[in-house]
Write a protein that holds these residues in place. Sequence first.
Motif, PDB file in Angstrom:
ATOM      1  N   ALA A 169       0.641   8.415  -7.189  1.00 43.05           N
ATOM      2  CA  ALA A 169       0.793   9.870  -7.299  1.00 43.05           C
ATOM      3  C   ALA A 169       1.759  10.241  -8.417  1.00 43.05           C
ATOM      4  CB  ALA A 169       1.290  10.434  -5.964  1.00 43.05           C
ATOM      5  N   ASN A 170       2.655   9.315  -8.756  1.00 45.96           N
ATOM      6  CA  ASN A 170       3.591   9.449  -9.870  1.00 45.96           C
ATOM      7  C   ASN A 170       4.437  10.720  -9.820  1.00 45.96           C
ATOM      8  OD1 ASN A 170       4.794   8.413 -12.185  1.00 45.96           O
ATOM      9  ND2 ASN A 170       3.452   9.592 -13.534  1.00 45.96           N
ATOM     10  N   PRO A 171       5.005  11.037  -8.652  1.00 48.91           N
ATOM     11  CA  PRO A 171       5.879  12.213  -8.594  1.00 48.91           C
ATOM     12  C   PRO A 171       7.222  11.906  -9.255  1.00 48.91           C
ATOM     13  CG  PRO A 171       5.972  11.062  -6.522  1.00 48.91           C
ATOM     14  CD  PRO A 171       4.954  10.316  -7.377  1.00 48.91           C
ATOM     15  N   PRO A 172       7.950  12.929  -9.655  1.00 48.23           N
ATOM     16  CA  PRO A 172       9.282  12.679 -10.212  1.00 48.23           C
ATOM     17  C   PRO A 172      10.150  11.935  -9.186  1.00 48.23           C
ATOM     18  CG  PRO A 172       8.599  14.941 -10.634  1.00 48.23           C
ATOM     19  CD  PRO A 172       7.585  14.357  -9.695  1.00 48.23           C
ATOM     20  N   GLY A 173      10.855  10.938  -9.651  1.00 48.54           N
ATOM     21  CA  GLY A 173      11.733  10.190  -8.760  1.00 48.54           C
ATOM     22  C   GLY A 173      11.016   9.256  -7.814  1.00 48.54           C
ATOM     23  N   ALA A 174       9.786   8.828  -8.166  1.00 46.35           N
ATOM     24  CA  ALA A 174       9.011   7.964  -7.263  1.00 46.35           C
ATOM     25  C   ALA A 174       9.757   6.664  -6.952  1.00 46.35           C
ATOM     26  CB  ALA A 174       7.642   7.657  -7.879  1.00 46.35           C
ATOM     27  N   ILE A 175      10.295   6.020  -7.969  1.00 48.89           N
ATOM     28  CA  ILE A 175      11.013   4.762  -7.750  1.00 48.89           C
ATOM     29  C   ILE A 175      12.230   4.993  -6.860  1.00 48.89           C
ATOM     30  CG2 ILE A 175      12.341   2.919  -8.856  1.00 48.89           C
ATOM     31  CD1 ILE A 175       9.380   2.706  -9.384  1.00 48.89           C
ATOM     32  N   GLU A 176      12.946   6.061  -7.125  1.00 45.85           N
ATOM     33  CA  GLU A 176      14.142   6.368  -6.326  1.00 45.85           C
ATOM     34  C   GLU A 176      13.780   6.612  -4.870  1.00 45.85           C
ATOM     35  OE1 GLU A 176      13.472   7.511  -9.310  1.00 45.85           O
ATOM     36  OE2 GLU A 176      15.094   6.519 -10.405  1.00 45.85           O
ATOM     37  N   ARG A 177      12.626   7.178  -4.620  1.00 42.92           N
ATOM     38  CA  ARG A 177      12.183   7.410  -3.244  1.00 42.92           C
ATOM     39  C   ARG A 177      11.897   6.098  -2.531  1.00 42.92           C
ATOM     40  NH1 ARG A 177       7.198  11.333  -3.224  1.00 42.92           N
ATOM     41  NH2 ARG A 177       7.203  10.596  -1.077  1.00 42.92           N
ATOM     42  N   LEU A 178      11.428   5.114  -3.258  1.00 43.70           N
ATOM     43  CA  LEU A 178      11.063   3.836  -2.652  1.00 43.70           C
ATOM     44  C   LEU A 178      12.257   2.912  -2.444  1.00 43.70           C
ATOM     45  CD1 LEU A 178       7.798   3.102  -4.675  1.00 43.70           C
ATOM     46  CD2 LEU A 178       7.917   3.639  -2.245  1.00 43.70           C
ATOM     47  N   LEU A 179      13.245   3.026  -3.309  1.00 46.22           N
ATOM     48  CA  LEU A 179      14.339   2.064  -3.296  1.00 46.22           C
ATOM     49  C   LEU A 179      15.099   1.931  -1.971  1.00 46.22           C
ATOM     50  CD1 LEU A 179      15.904   2.400  -6.869  1.00 46.22           C
ATOM     51  CD2 LEU A 179      14.677   0.452  -5.891  1.00 46.22           C
ATOM     52  N   PRO A 180      15.367   3.031  -1.229  1.00 43.27           N
ATOM     53  CA  PRO A 180      16.168   2.866  -0.007  1.00 43.27           C
ATOM     54  C   PRO A 180      15.588   1.875   1.003  1.00 43.27           C
ATOM     55  CG  PRO A 180      16.094   5.169  -0.628  1.00 43.27           C
ATOM     56  CD  PRO A 180      15.136   4.454  -1.531  1.00 43.27           C
TER      57      PRO A 180
ATOM     58  N   LYS B 210       0.824  -1.206   0.000  1.00 42.95           N
ATOM     59  CA  LYS B 210       0.000   0.000   0.000  1.00 42.95           C
ATOM     60  C   LYS B 210       0.858   1.256   0.000  1.00 42.95           C
ATOM     61  CE  LYS B 210      -3.925   0.716   1.564  1.00 42.95           C
ATOM     62  NZ  LYS B 210      -5.168   0.983   2.313  1.00 42.95           N
ATOM     63  N   GLN B 211       1.926   1.244   0.751  1.00 42.09           N
ATOM     64  CA  GLN B 211       2.819   2.401   0.769  1.00 42.09           C
ATOM     65  C   GLN B 211       3.414   2.649  -0.619  1.00 42.09           C
ATOM     66  OE1 GLN B 211       5.538   1.212   3.839  1.00 42.09           O
ATOM     67  NE2 GLN B 211       4.014   1.427   5.461  1.00 42.09           N
ATOM     68  N   ALA B 212       3.845   1.584  -1.281  1.00 45.17           N
ATOM     69  CA  ALA B 212       4.428   1.723  -2.609  1.00 45.17           C
ATOM     70  C   ALA B 212       3.391   2.180  -3.619  1.00 45.17           C
ATOM     71  CB  ALA B 212       5.056   0.405  -3.052  1.00 45.17           C
ATOM     72  N   LEU B 213       2.208   1.588  -3.586  1.00 44.04           N
ATOM     73  CA  LEU B 213       1.159   1.968  -4.526  1.00 44.04           C
ATOM     74  C   LEU B 213       0.732   3.414  -4.339  1.00 44.04           C
ATOM     75  CD1 LEU B 213      -0.984  -1.291  -4.376  1.00 44.04           C
ATOM     76  CD2 LEU B 213       0.327  -0.469  -6.336  1.00 44.04           C
ATOM     77  N   ARG B 214       0.764   3.891  -3.088  1.00 42.07           N
ATOM     78  CA  ARG B 214       0.412   5.289  -2.825  1.00 42.07           C
ATOM     79  C   ARG B 214       1.398   6.231  -3.505  1.00 42.07           C
ATOM     80  NH1 ARG B 214       0.802   5.263   2.592  1.00 42.07           N
ATOM     81  NH2 ARG B 214      -1.221   4.241   2.718  1.00 42.07           N
ATOM     82  N   VAL B 215       2.668   5.927  -3.366  1.00 38.15           N
ATOM     83  CA  VAL B 215       3.699   6.777  -3.984  1.00 38.15           C
ATOM     84  C   VAL B 215       3.651   6.652  -5.503  1.00 38.15           C
ATOM     85  CG1 VAL B 215       6.181   7.155  -4.219  1.00 38.15           C
ATOM     86  CG2 VAL B 215       5.198   6.692  -1.970  1.00 38.15           C
ATOM     87  N   LEU B 216       3.565   5.446  -6.017  1.00 31.28           N
ATOM     88  CA  LEU B 216       3.570   5.226  -7.459  1.00 31.28           C
ATOM     89  C   LEU B 216       2.315   5.777  -8.119  1.00 31.28           C
ATOM     90  CD1 LEU B 216       4.952   1.584  -7.443  1.00 31.28           C
ATOM     91  CD2 LEU B 216       6.195   3.663  -8.077  1.00 31.28           C
TER      92      LEU B 216
END
Length: 246
Positions: free
Chosen positions: A208-219, A200-206
Amino acid sequence: MAIVTLSHPGKFNAMSRSMWRQLREVFARVQAGSESRCVLISGQAGHFCAGGDISEYPDFRFDSESLRAFHEDDVWGGLEAMLACDVPIVAAIEGNCMGAGVEIASCCDIRVASRSTKFGAPIARLGFPMAPREAQLVMRVAGEATAREMLLEGAVLDSGEMKARGFLHAVLEDAELAPHASARARRIASLAPEAARMNKQALRVLGANPPGAIERLLPKAYAYAESSEHREGISAFLSKRPPKFF
C-alpha cells in the motif's frame, strides 16, 4: 492445507450473491483459525470462474442503492476477506477466468494456470463498468495496461500473455496444473506458519506504500525473536535436519 472450491454447476462457476457471502465466511474462518497453513483455491469441472451470475442481475442491478450494496457488501466483502487473510493462498486457474474470476485470482499470493486458460473482464459488453474497489485491485495486481485492455477493449488474454505480464507465476499443461498447484501449496504448508503470516502482513502494508510504512512495522518486526518457530528453524539448520513446525 485448506481447500476452497468455486462451484456453480452449469455456469462455469460464475459467482452468485450467496457464493460471495460464502467466500467471505470461509476466509474469515481461515484467518481466525490456526490450523490452516495454506489455502488452495480452484474451480470445479475444468473452469476457475466465468464472472458473475448474470441471471441474478435483473433482481438488483437497476437500482443504485441495491447495486451499491451488491458490490460494496457482497463482492468486496468476499474479496476483502481474502486480502485480509494472513494465510498464504495459491490459485489453480483453468478454463474461464473472467471478471470476478480475475478479481478472486488477484487476491491470491501464488497464481498458476493451465495453458488453455483465458483471462478477461469484458463487462463493457454488458453495459456496465467495473466497481471502483475491484478495478483498483485488478489494476494493482494485473497492471494498469492489462486492466485498461480488459475493461476498455474487452480483451481476452491467454495464460502465456498473463505470465509475460507478471500476473501468473507458472503456466502448465492442463494435466499438470492440479498436481503442480498442490505441490506448491504443500511446500508452503511445510514452512514456518507464523513467518508466513508476518510476511503477508508486512507485504500488505508495504504494498500500500503509505507514508511511514516501515516505521509502522518496526515496533513488532522483531517480536518473533524468542518464538519456538524461530528457534526450531535455526536449530534444525545447524543440526542439518528438516525443521518441524507444529
